[in-house]
Scaffold this motif. Sequence first.
Motif, mmCIF file in Angstrom:
data_model
loop_
_atom_site.group_PDB
_atom_site.id
_atom_site.type_symbol
_atom_site.label_atom_id
_atom_site.label_comp_id
_atom_site.label_asym_id
_atom_site.label_seq_id
_atom_site.Cartn_x
_atom_site.Cartn_y
_atom_site.Cartn_z
ATOM 1 N N ALA A 189 0.597 -0.574 0.184
ATOM 2 C CA ALA A 189 0.088 -0.066 0.104
ATOM 3 C C ALA A 189 0.627 1.234 -0.197
ATOM 4 C CB ALA A 189 -1.356 0.029 0.992
ATOM 5 N N TRP A 190 1.799 1.526 0.741
ATOM 6 C CA TRP A 190 2.602 2.506 0.896
ATOM 7 C C TRP A 190 3.696 2.822 -0.394
ATOM 8 C CZ3 TRP A 190 3.104 6.523 3.843
ATOM 9 C CH2 TRP A 190 2.210 6.368 4.982
ATOM 10 N N GLU A 191 4.439 1.511 -0.885
ATOM 11 C CA GLU A 191 4.497 2.107 -2.291
ATOM 12 C C GLU A 191 3.774 2.384 -3.406
ATOM 13 O OE1 GLU A 191 7.669 1.254 -3.625
ATOM 14 O OE2 GLU A 191 8.246 0.501 -0.786
ATOM 15 N N VAL A 192 2.207 2.130 -3.134
ATOM 16 C CA VAL A 192 1.154 2.616 -4.097
ATOM 17 C C VAL A 192 1.523 3.989 -4.048
ATOM 18 C CG1 VAL A 192 -1.012 2.347 -4.949
ATOM 19 C CG2 VAL A 192 0.530 0.331 -4.046
ATOM 20 N N LEU A 193 0.856 4.533 -2.970
ATOM 21 C CA LEU A 193 0.751 5.295 -2.107
ATOM 22 C C LEU A 193 2.421 6.827 -2.577
ATOM 23 C CD1 LEU A 193 -1.238 5.033 0.371
ATOM 24 C CD2 LEU A 193 -1.862 6.286 -1.452
ATOM 25 N N LYS A 194 3.415 5.970 -2.361
ATOM 26 C CA LYS A 194 5.094 6.793 -2.629
ATOM 27 C C LYS A 194 4.842 6.789 -4.204
ATOM 28 C CE LYS A 194 8.061 4.799 -0.573
ATOM 29 N NZ LYS A 194 9.138 3.626 0.538
ATOM 30 N N ALA A 195 4.580 5.720 -5.131
ATOM 31 C CA ALA A 195 4.714 6.234 -6.403
ATOM 32 C C ALA A 195 3.624 7.375 -6.997
ATOM 33 C CB ALA A 195 4.334 4.322 -6.762
ATOM 34 N N LEU A 196 2.339 7.356 -6.183
ATOM 35 C CA LEU A 196 1.934 9.184 -6.636
ATOM 36 C C LEU A 196 1.796 9.611 -6.310
ATOM 37 C CD1 LEU A 196 -1.519 6.147 -7.267
ATOM 38 C CD2 LEU A 196 -0.305 7.656 -9.126
ATOM 39 N N LYS A 197 3.346 9.617 -5.534
ATOM 40 C CA LYS A 197 3.382 10.847 -4.854
ATOM 41 C C LYS A 197 2.319 11.173 -3.711
ATOM 42 C CE LYS A 197 7.103 11.418 -6.816
ATOM 43 N NZ LYS A 197 8.535 10.781 -5.856
ATOM 44 N N LEU A 198 1.472 10.306 -3.273
ATOM 45 C CA LEU A 198 0.567 10.818 -2.148
ATOM 46 C C LEU A 198 0.828 10.940 -1.100
ATOM 47 C CD1 LEU A 198 -2.504 9.063 -4.025
ATOM 48 C CD2 LEU A 198 -1.902 11.044 -4.289
ATOM 49 N N ARG A 199 1.577 10.544 -0.434
ATOM 50 C CA ARG A 199 2.235 10.743 0.963
ATOM 51 C C ARG A 199 3.251 9.913 0.681
ATOM 52 N NH1 ARG A 199 -1.506 7.505 5.311
ATOM 53 N NH2 ARG A 199 -0.168 8.557 6.301
ATOM 54 N N ASP A 200 4.765 10.730 1.922
ATOM 55 C CA ASP A 200 6.222 10.041 1.972
ATOM 56 C C ASP A 200 6.291 8.657 3.404
ATOM 57 O OD1 ASP A 200 7.083 10.737 -0.376
ATOM 58 O OD2 ASP A 200 7.162 13.310 0.448
ATOM 59 N N ARG A 201 6.706 7.862 2.798
ATOM 60 C CA ARG A 201 7.260 7.153 4.124
ATOM 61 C C ARG A 201 9.148 6.201 3.783
ATOM 62 N NH1 ARG A 201 6.643 2.546 6.921
ATOM 63 N NH2 ARG A 201 6.583 3.165 9.538
ATOM 64 N N ALA B 26 16.379 -0.038 7.612
ATOM 65 C CA ALA B 26 16.687 1.083 8.445
ATOM 66 C C ALA B 26 16.208 2.022 8.969
ATOM 67 C CB ALA B 26 17.773 0.728 9.363
ATOM 68 N N TYR B 27 16.301 3.003 7.349
ATOM 69 C CA TYR B 27 16.112 4.934 7.583
ATOM 70 C C TYR B 27 13.960 4.808 7.583
ATOM 71 C CZ TYR B 27 21.208 4.269 6.985
ATOM 72 O OH TYR B 27 22.680 4.194 6.961
ATOM 73 N N GLU B 28 14.219 6.189 8.296
ATOM 74 C CA GLU B 28 12.917 6.320 7.852
ATOM 75 C C GLU B 28 12.488 7.577 8.210
ATOM 76 O OE1 GLU B 28 11.619 7.275 12.224
ATOM 77 O OE2 GLU B 28 11.559 5.486 13.153
ATOM 78 N N ASP B 29 13.689 8.008 7.051
ATOM 79 C CA ASP B 29 13.584 9.561 6.221
ATOM 80 C C ASP B 29 13.239 8.846 4.528
ATOM 81 O OD1 ASP B 29 13.629 12.355 6.316
ATOM 82 O OD2 ASP B 29 15.341 12.709 5.384
ATOM 83 N N PRO B 30 12.051 10.053 3.516
ATOM 84 C CA PRO B 30 12.585 9.278 2.844
ATOM 85 C C PRO B 30 13.311 10.133 1.395
ATOM 86 C CG PRO B 30 11.009 11.517 3.304
ATOM 87 C CD PRO B 30 11.374 11.169 4.636
ATOM 88 N N ILE B 31 14.388 9.521 2.310
ATOM 89 C CA ILE B 31 15.870 9.989 1.474
ATOM 90 C C ILE B 31 15.433 8.770 -0.161
ATOM 91 C CG2 ILE B 31 17.314 7.971 2.035
ATOM 92 C CD1 ILE B 31 19.462 9.495 1.678
#
Length: 416
Positions: free
Chosen positions: A244-256, A286-291
């Motif tokens: 779910a997060w990969e879908v949202l990140k791919a669409l730039k709807l949410r970052d995590r 191990a990294y939480e930042d959306p790098i």
Amino acid sequence: MASQRQITVGGVPVGGGAPVVVQTMTKTETANLPATMAQIRRVAEAGADLVRVAVPREQDAEALKTIVLESPIPVIADIHFNHTLALKSLDAGAACVRLNPGNIGGPEKVAEVVARAKELGTPLRVGVNSGSLPRHLRDLEFTNPVQALVTAAVETVELMERLDFNNFKVSMKSTSVPNTIASNRLLAQRIPYPLHLGVTEAGTKWSGSLKSAVGLGTLLADGIGDTIRISLSTFHAEEEVKVAWEVLKALKLRDRGPVLIACPTCGRLQFDMDSVVMEVERRLAAYEDPIEVSILGCAVNGIGEARHADFGITGAKDAGMIFSKGEPLKKVRTERLVDELFAEIDKYYAAGKQVVRDEAAAAEAARWLSDNEDATAMTPERLAALEAEQARREADAGPAIDEEASPVAGRRFSRA
């Protein structure tokens, strides 16, 4: 076409322009408290905003009292067939109750649940699945499954409105991706309430992820959908959350968390990129930042294809290069690529998110890149240089310019 209405599920806003909410469902017997709570904690750690638990038995409703108190995220009770369990789940403190009015025993029993939800201020999720349509729509399901789904959903909404209840979200799921897309597009035009999206019984982690990404991604790109669940045939609910997060990140709807980009590889590849990508992905967890981190299999296109990445690797047979925002940082031996990449990332965070640059090492890396690039490839860097040269020539020549003498006029460049 975001929903106009907004509800709140245990403090999490859904609809009305709020960020798309990620939820999943536990795979355990709900009454098995240790197993259920362990899974809830895992999905919460993976990024679930909400979690749903099945309540098919009295002991599950009883366990719900403890679960809602100990869960780190709001808990939704999933009810079918037995409206009494819905009432008990509301009394147990569920943040929301999922109800399918088509299989709960008739409007009178729905009304009982709605009345109790009103008293407590608890929202409901109502809706239909393609496999559980009301009896009067079964024939329509075979001739026009999309219309059957939409009709069932609209009838459900009308029932809620007759009961003077608007604290709800609507779901309308199908095993068919095209039907899921078409029906939700139609429903979104007809109702103002938040929509929960999913492709029901999507399949395995591989096929189910693809079907869900296509179906939900299409709708989300249209602006349709307020909360999503990826349905996978796996006992590991956290895998649904990750997809779910990969879908949202791919669409730039949410970052995590980090974003990993990797080239598809080709015959130019001269090192074990599969292992490198897997190790980078493992360590990025191990990294939480959306790098954003990019891995390129060769230097054929320079680093222009990943110029936007915070950090990246481009490799060759014996050596490779670490870069940041399109600029070389250092040349390293291939076996040290991953370790040196993370050394640079850690230095970046230690310096307050500032890239630490050694000019001598960067110059060596730039020379390596120049030596290893395909001299015939129209890289983004070379294209930019040619465009700059054209602009200089035009400025020197004035308004009249000989196109045949220009190195770029009239040409189309390949970035391949």
